[in-house]
Design an enzyme around this catalytic site. Structure first.
Site, short mmCIF file in Angstrom:
data_model
loop_
_atom_site.label_atom_id
_atom_site.label_comp_id
_atom_site.label_asym_id
_atom_site.label_seq_id
_atom_site.Cartn_x
_atom_site.Cartn_y
_atom_site.Cartn_z
N HIS A 49 0.82 -1.22 0.00
CA HIS A 49 0.00 0.00 0.00
C HIS A 49 0.85 1.27 0.00
O HIS A 49 0.42 2.32 -0.44
CB HIS A 49 -1.01 -0.03 1.15
CG HIS A 49 -2.15 -0.96 0.84
ND1 HIS A 49 -2.27 -2.19 1.41
CD2 HIS A 49 -3.17 -0.85 -0.06
CE1 HIS A 49 -3.33 -2.80 0.91
NE2 HIS A 49 -3.89 -2.02 0.03
N GLU A 79 -10.98 -11.23 -4.57
CA GLU A 79 -9.54 -11.16 -4.27
C GLU A 79 -9.07 -12.32 -3.42
O GLU A 79 -7.92 -12.35 -2.98
CB GLU A 79 -9.19 -9.80 -3.65
CG GLU A 79 -10.05 -9.37 -2.49
CD GLU A 79 -9.73 -7.95 -2.00
OE1 GLU A 79 -8.71 -7.37 -2.38
OE2 GLU A 79 -10.52 -7.44 -1.19
N ASP A 94 -4.35 -8.66 -4.05
CA ASP A 94 -4.54 -9.70 -3.04
C ASP A 94 -4.76 -11.06 -3.68
O ASP A 94 -4.28 -12.07 -3.16
CB ASP A 94 -5.73 -9.35 -2.14
CG ASP A 94 -5.33 -8.37 -1.06
OD1 ASP A 94 -4.25 -8.55 -0.47
OD2 ASP A 94 -6.06 -7.39 -0.84
N CYS A 154 -9.39 -3.78 -10.38
CA CYS A 154 -8.91 -2.55 -9.74
C CYS A 154 -7.56 -2.76 -9.06
O CYS A 154 -7.04 -1.87 -8.42
CB CYS A 154 -9.94 -2.01 -8.75
SG CYS A 154 -10.27 -3.13 -7.39
#
Ligand code: PEP
Ligand code: MG
Length: 591
Positions: free
Chosen positions: A200, A442, A466, A513
């Site tokens: 992240h 995910e 993920d 995404c």
């Protein structure tokens, strides 16, 4: 220009995670503090240990007073006053006496004793229902950090929100919350020892458009404050003490990138349509409502992923329904009539907040995260869902749940949405009765039951970041195994195809995404597999569009057919690279 100091050029290579080239002075963030270990002391050592603690407490007090003074001068007395609470912690005699008793009673080192007592106080405060007291837990942890650093002889952490001059941050690691705080005007770029492309922290760097390189292994221990460096976020390189020759070569590279940016800028208003007429929806990922204006400027047609957790990270207090409503409404209004897909809270993993103590877990990415956390923290989830529902009255809002592993969780989440809709109806509060709800795919188990999920949803959004880590059992944060994190692994290609088929069989859309959607090399493969929409960081949207407009869907389908039968990740990647280089050479020559 670099200062006159003995220097020879040094180049360090890592993982490029956010494009851009910058030059400037290095600011070294301290290395991550090692774990606090317990050391047994002899009777003779005890007096000296207590004395050492007292000296450090006085030193810490002096440091806080100095920081308070600097902040008061720069920002005003109110901001400076925040540090009064820190000083109060240091002056708390009960706490300090307890630490001394522990040192003497158990004959242990001051670090261990201080950490044990302070952590107990902080945990108690954090669990209290009172906002004021809960904030004291944060103060307690800040002060503890300072005292422990001083006891261990480590430099205090630099406050990344208030830097004095432009710099390149070099650090062992940066958490997503640190990255979110970076002063965009002063931080030219950053580089870390650890990390990978889908951590992240890396995602945040792209969002902030800060050039960044991660996974540089031990670079932070080789560099010094004030050294002059050049950071290339495209290639993942740091050059320290660059020679004039290197700087001249980079001038040329910077010019080439500027030309490419200009070329990509020409596409902003043009649709994402393939040469054989297939229309693709290009969306953008955002971390905060203020990023909405960037979305239109990037040429995206809305938001495909609003990571709501950043509203919670670094917030002074837990944002309630009203504060959240304001943020979601801002995004909805700014982009109306374009869609904004708001993802419900995905805390946990590598994203934590001070106001919600999350127990230390052995495997946080497999732990109390996202929908699992929300289904248990009902008060937080209720305010969150009500805020999203209310914002749906103000624009084209859709909502999706992260980390859905099976039908049970989806049913529970959907039932809560219905409950809160009923509440709002009763209160005559408007919301969009037809707001679409989707789920992130995910977790591999969600792919396997995608049929059941698709019946109850309006769309899927595949979170490849993920999905890859969970399918291949490769931690997305760990640079040591970054080579195993393969988006073109045959298993991943097949999982995406299975998800697309399940969605299309039930007449619902599929978007991607995860970071795969912003990689121009992989875009043809995704479109060939039947993905309808792509959502990427705003900075990456123009190059995705560039590729889409030079591609034929027939070529993409042939690539996907090949990938579905190919048995090697490298084989699939090679074909992806070959096709993209053929159709969009300009994108690569200039890189
Ligand atoms: C993903 O997992 O691909 C995703 C988009 O979510 P995040 O990166 O926030 O986990
Ligand atoms: Mg995810």
């Amino acid at each position: 220009m670099p200062e006159a100091m003995p220097k020879s050029e040094m180049t360090f290579r890592g993982i490029p995670v956010s494009g851009g080239i910058c030059r400037g002075k290095i600011l070294l963030q301290h290395r991550t503090r090692p774990a606090i270990s317990e050391r047994q002391l002899t009777d003779l050592e005890l007096v000296e240990e207590v004395h050492r603690l007292e000296k450090v407490l006085a030193q810490t007090r002096q440091q806080i007073i100095e920081v308070q003074h600097r902040v008061s001068v720069a920002m005003g007395a109110t901001e400076g006053g925040i540090f009064d609470a820190h000083l109060m912690v240091l002056e708390d005699r009960t706490l300090m006496d307890e630490v001394v008793r522990l040192i003497q009673g158990q004959k242990v080192n001051a670090e261990h004793a201080f950490h044990t007592v302070a952590e107990r106080y902080a945990a108690t405060l954090a669990a209290v229902e009172d906002d004021y007291l809960r904030e004291r837990a944060t103060d307690m942890r800040d002060v503890t950090e300072r005292v422990l650093n001083n006891l261990m002889g480590l430099d205090a952490e630099v406050d990344l929100r208030h830097l004095n001059e432009p710099c390149i941050i070099i650090s062992h690691d940066l958490t997503p919350s640190h990255t979110a705080q970076l002063d965009r005007h002063k931080v030219l770029g950053f580089a870390t020892d650890v990390g990978s492309k889908t951590s992240h922290t890396a995602i945040m760097a792209r969002s902030l458009r800060i050039p960044a390189v991660v996974g540089l292994k031990d670079v932070s221990s080789h560099l010094e404050n004030g050294q002059y460096a050049l950071l290339d976020g495209y290639k993942g390189i740091i050059v320290v003490n660059p020679t004039d020759q290197t700087l001249r070569e980079y001038d040329e590279t910077i010019r080439r990138h500027a030309t490419l940016e200009e070329k990509l800028g020409d596409l902003l208003q043009k649709p994402a349509i393939t040469l054989d007429g297939h229309r693709v929806t290009l969306l953008a990922n955002i971390e905060e409502a203020a990023d909405s204006s960037q979305v239109k400027a990037s040429g995206a047609e809305g938001v495909g992923l609003f990571r709501t957790e950043y509203l919670f990270i670094n917030a002074e207090r837990l944002p309630g329904e009203e504060a959240q409503y304001q943020a979601y409404r801002e995004a909805a209004r700014t982009l109306k009539p374009l869609p904004v897909v708001i993802r419900t809270l995905d805390l946990g993993g590598d994203k934590f907040i001070a106001h919600l103590p999350v127990p230390r877990e052995m495997n946080p990415f497999l732990g109390w995260r996202a929908i699992r956390l929300c289904l248990q923290e009902r008060d937080i989830f209720r305010e969150h869902l009500r805020a999203i529902l209310r914002a749906s009255a103000e624009g084209n809002v859709k909502m999706m749940f992260p980390m859905i592993s099976g039908l049970e969780e989806l049913n529970q989440a959907n039932a809560l949405v219905e409950e809160y809709k009923a509440e709002l109806r009763k209160e005559n509060v408007p919301f969009d009765e037809r707001m679409e709800i989707g789920a992130m795919i995910e977790i591999p188990s969600a792919v396997m039951v995608a049929d059941s999920l698709a019946k109850r949803l309006k769309f899927f959004s595949i979170g490849t970041n993920d999905l890859i880590q969970y399918s291949l059992a490769v931690d997305r944060m760990n640079e040591k195994i970054a080579h195993l994190y393969e988006p073109t692994h045959p298993a991943i290609v097949r999982l995406i195809k299975t998800t697309v088929d399940a969605a299309h069989n039930h007449g619902i859309r599929v978007s991607i995404c995860g970071e795969m959607a912003g990689d121009p090399v992989l875009v043809p493969l995704l479109l060939g597999l039947g993905v309808d929409e792509l959502s990427a960081a705003p900075s990456l949207v123009p190059q995705v569009k560039f590729v889409v407009r030079r591609l034929k869907l027939s070529e993409a389908k042939a690539l996907a057919d090949f990938a579905l039968t190919c048995e090697s990740a490298a084989g699939i990647l090679n074909r992806c690279q070959k096709l993209t280089r053929e159709i969009a050479p300009g994108l690569f020559e200039e890189k």
